[in-house]
Design a protein around this motif. Structure first.
Motif, PDB file in Angstrom:
ATOM      1  N   GLY A  62      -8.696   1.087   7.631  1.00  0.00           N
ATOM      2  CA  GLY A  62      -7.788   1.711   8.577  1.00  0.00           C
ATOM      3  C   GLY A  62      -6.970   0.724   9.350  1.00  0.00           C
ATOM      4  O   GLY A  62      -6.540  -0.285   8.821  1.00  0.00           O
ATOM      5  N   LYS A  63      -6.747   1.024  10.635  1.00  0.00           N
ATOM      6  CA  LYS A  63      -5.859   0.191  11.419  1.00  0.00           C
ATOM      7  C   LYS A  63      -6.447  -1.143  11.787  1.00  0.00           C
ATOM      8  O   LYS A  63      -5.873  -1.893  12.541  1.00  0.00           O
ATOM      9  CB  LYS A  63      -5.413   0.938  12.671  1.00  0.00           C
ATOM     10  N   PHE A  64      -7.590  -1.484  11.218  1.00  0.00           N
ATOM     11  CA  PHE A  64      -8.231  -2.742  11.530  1.00  0.00           C
ATOM     12  C   PHE A  64      -8.240  -3.670  10.327  1.00  0.00           C
ATOM     13  O   PHE A  64      -9.130  -4.464  10.161  1.00  0.00           O
ATOM     14  CB  PHE A  64      -9.658  -2.475  12.026  1.00  0.00           C
ATOM     15  N   THR A  65      -7.256  -3.573   9.479  1.00  0.00           N
ATOM     16  CA  THR A  65      -7.206  -4.389   8.276  1.00  0.00           C
ATOM     17  C   THR A  65      -6.777  -5.816   8.576  1.00  0.00           C
ATOM     18  O   THR A  65      -6.788  -6.651   7.692  1.00  0.00           O
ATOM     19  CB  THR A  65      -6.239  -3.783   7.239  1.00  0.00           C
ATOM     20  N   GLU A  72      -9.561  -8.615  -0.246  1.00  0.00           N
ATOM     21  CA  GLU A  72     -10.006  -7.293   0.214  1.00  0.00           C
ATOM     22  C   GLU A  72      -8.815  -6.348   0.362  1.00  0.00           C
ATOM     23  O   GLU A  72      -8.879  -5.181  -0.027  1.00  0.00           O
ATOM     24  CB  GLU A  72     -10.720  -7.391   1.564  1.00  0.00           C
ATOM     25  N   LEU A  73      -7.745  -6.856   0.934  1.00  0.00           N
ATOM     26  CA  LEU A  73      -6.539  -6.057   1.109  1.00  0.00           C
ATOM     27  C   LEU A  73      -5.999  -5.625  -0.248  1.00  0.00           C
ATOM     28  O   LEU A  73      -5.654  -4.467  -0.463  1.00  0.00           O
ATOM     29  CB  LEU A  73      -5.491  -6.854   1.892  1.00  0.00           C
ATOM     30  N   LEU A  74      -5.966  -6.551  -1.179  1.00  0.00           N
ATOM     31  CA  LEU A  74      -5.512  -6.260  -2.530  1.00  0.00           C
ATOM     32  C   LEU A  74      -6.415  -5.219  -3.202  1.00  0.00           C
ATOM     33  O   LEU A  74      -5.931  -4.300  -3.873  1.00  0.00           O
ATOM     34  CB  LEU A  74      -5.483  -7.542  -3.358  1.00  0.00           C
ATOM     35  N   ALA A  75      -7.724  -5.315  -2.971  1.00  0.00           N
ATOM     36  CA  ALA A  75      -8.658  -4.349  -3.549  1.00  0.00           C
ATOM     37  C   ALA A  75      -8.381  -2.940  -3.021  1.00  0.00           C
ATOM     38  O   ALA A  75      -8.414  -1.969  -3.775  1.00  0.00           O
ATOM     39  CB  ALA A  75     -10.098  -4.748  -3.244  1.00  0.00           C
ATOM     40  N   HIS A  76      -8.073  -2.825  -1.721  1.00  0.00           N
ATOM     41  CA  HIS A  76      -7.759  -1.510  -1.153  1.00  0.00           C
ATOM     42  C   HIS A  76      -6.435  -0.975  -1.692  1.00  0.00           C
ATOM     43  O   HIS A  76      -6.310   0.218  -1.964  1.00  0.00           O
ATOM     44  CB  HIS A  76      -7.717  -1.577   0.376  1.00  0.00           C
ATOM     45  N   TYR A  95       1.631  -3.667   4.002  1.00  0.00           N
ATOM     46  CA  TYR A  95       0.529  -3.152   3.196  1.00  0.00           C
ATOM     47  C   TYR A  95      -0.576  -2.567   4.066  1.00  0.00           C
ATOM     48  O   TYR A  95      -1.182  -1.555   3.708  1.00  0.00           O
ATOM     49  CB  TYR A  95      -0.025  -4.238   2.278  1.00  0.00           C
ATOM     50  N   GLU A  96      -0.838  -3.192   5.198  1.00  0.00           N
ATOM     51  CA  GLU A  96      -1.832  -2.641   6.120  1.00  0.00           C
ATOM     52  C   GLU A  96      -1.397  -1.250   6.584  1.00  0.00           C
ATOM     53  O   GLU A  96      -2.207  -0.323   6.645  1.00  0.00           O
ATOM     54  CB  GLU A  96      -2.019  -3.565   7.323  1.00  0.00           C
TER      55      GLU A  96
END
Length: 157
Positions: A62-65, A72-76, A95-96
């Protein structure tokens, strides 16, 4: 202790520990702090918070990326099938935000489905369907009646 957390940090910990929650307001803050403390006592964990950041340690959504590593960001992004390019400083926030939007839609969809099934049980739904059918029949009868009366009285238009 959870009392030292800001609202954003509190939500980050709730998400990290997968504790269901709503908005943080005066009347809910103490409840969520107790839930976090209870969880940490039960699991022997603490919630170290990175200074200047609204994240608990570990993966958060969520808003805590902001605390997520690039992988991890890429995985999401891949998990949610969000089109993306390379993750660099200028694209990270974009992206977040896309992940946040996706998660909000998913959460809203779950809440909406729960509300609609709880708000209109099968027996009530059938009642409303019957009322709609009756209304439609009356409307159709009204149209037929008007057509009959204009056919019965020629010269009236």
């Amino acid at each position: 202790m959870a009392k030292d957390l800001t609202d954003d940090e509190l939500i980050a910990c709730l998400k990290k520990y997968q504790i269901p929650h709503g908005p943080i307001v005066g009347s809910t803050r103490k409840l969520y702090e107790k839930k976090i403390n209870k969880y940490e006592k039960k699991h022997g964990q603490r919630h170290p918070v990175q200074s200047g950041s609204a994240t608990c340690t570990g993966s958060t959504l969520g808003k805590f990326t902001g605390g997520m590593a690039d992988d991890e960001l890429l995985a999401h992004l891949r998990k949610y099938k969000i089109p993306h390019g390379p993750i660099v400083a200028s694209t990270r926030k974009l992206y977040e935000n896309k992940i946040n939007e996706y998660e909000k839609r998913q959460e809203y969809g779950k809440q909406s489905a729960a509300r609609s099934s709880a708000a209109c049980p099968a027996s009530t739904r059938k009642l409303y369907e019957n009322k709609i059918n009756e209304y439609e029949k009356r409307q159709e009868y009204g149209k037929q009646s008007a057509a009959r009366s204009s056919a019965a009285c020629p010269g009236t238009n």
